[in-house]
Design an enzyme around this catalytic site. Structure first.
Site, short mmCIF file in Angstrom:
data_model
loop_
_atom_site.label_atom_id
_atom_site.label_comp_id
_atom_site.label_asym_id
_atom_site.label_seq_id
_atom_site.Cartn_x
_atom_site.Cartn_y
_atom_site.Cartn_z
N HIS A 11 15.34 2.39 -0.32
CA HIS A 11 16.61 2.21 0.44
C HIS A 11 16.91 0.85 0.10
CE1 HIS A 11 13.83 2.96 3.24
NE2 HIS A 11 14.47 2.33 4.12
N HIS A 101 -0.31 -12.67 -20.10
CA HIS A 101 -2.15 -12.09 -19.95
C HIS A 101 -2.29 -10.72 -19.76
CE1 HIS A 101 -3.48 -16.52 -18.77
NE2 HIS A 101 -2.42 -16.04 -19.88
N ARG A 135 -8.50 -12.18 -25.93
CA ARG A 135 -9.23 -12.00 -25.30
C ARG A 135 -8.99 -10.44 -23.89
NH1 ARG A 135 -6.32 -16.75 -22.97
NH2 ARG A 135 -6.59 -17.56 -21.48
C1 RB5 Z 1 11.04 0.85 3.88
O1 RB5 Z 1 11.83 0.65 5.38
C2 RB5 Z 1 10.31 -0.36 3.62
O2 RB5 Z 1 9.07 -0.45 4.61
C3 RB5 Z 1 9.43 -0.25 2.18
O3 RB5 Z 1 10.71 -0.47 1.85
C4 RB5 Z 1 9.12 -1.45 1.99
O4 RB5 Z 1 9.04 -2.80 1.77
C5 RB5 Z 1 7.31 -1.38 1.74
O5 RB5 Z 1 6.65 -1.94 1.02
#
Ligand code: RB5
Length: 145
Positions: A11, A101, A135
């Site tokens: 979200h 890389h 490499r």
């Molecule tokens: C969601 O609230 C948030 O914690 C998540 O999107 C993220 O940033 C976590 O790494």
């Protein structure tokens, strides 16, 4: 032919994902949107990272871009898969080196941190940079052993 690109977000990354989706479609990329498409209903970056990693692994020559609030959580998720090299990038230089890389196949971005303008610059640099090979390949091979 342009690369197929999977997009996936929780979200917190949804808004930036949708912006990137339109930008890349307008540029002629084939985009597959794995969701989420609701900015207010809380979902797990672990689940959307899993979908993203599996989609990229199942589709030759494809790439992924994943989003969460910081790009961190979803980077942990995708990097649990062999064959995935997920780069959580915060600068244009990161994007360039992640391809040149490390031959990254997934980019991870922070939807709550990254401006639309910087995101576009990062994405353009990533897709216009070639992997150098040489490499770097032994080190990449070691990752999956
Ligand atoms: C969601 O609230 C948030 O914690 C998540 O999107 C993220 O940033 C976590 O790494």
């Amino acid at each position: 032919m342009k690369e197929k690109i999977y997009l996936s977000s929780d979200h917190a990354g949804c808004k930036l994902k949708n912006n990137v989706k339109k930008y890349l479609e307008d540029k002629g990329y084939e985009i597959v949107d794995l969701g989420t498409n609701n900015e207010t209903e809380s979902v797990s970056y672990a689940e959307f990272g899993k979908k993203l990693a599996e989609s990229v692994l199942n589709t030759p020559n494809s790439y992924g871009i994943g989003f969460c609030g910081t790009g961190l959580g979803i980077s942990y998720s995708v990097n649990r898969y062999k064959g995935i090299r997920g780069a959580r990038v915060t600068s244009v230089e990161d994007a360039e080196l992640a391809k040149k890389h490390n031959n990254a196949n997934i980019l991870l971005l922070g939807g709550r941190q990254m401006s639309k303008f910087k995101t576009k610059r990062i994405i353009n640099k990533f897709f216009s940079t070639e992997y150098e090979g040489g490499r770097h390949q032994n080190r990449i091979d070691e990752l999956d052993k």
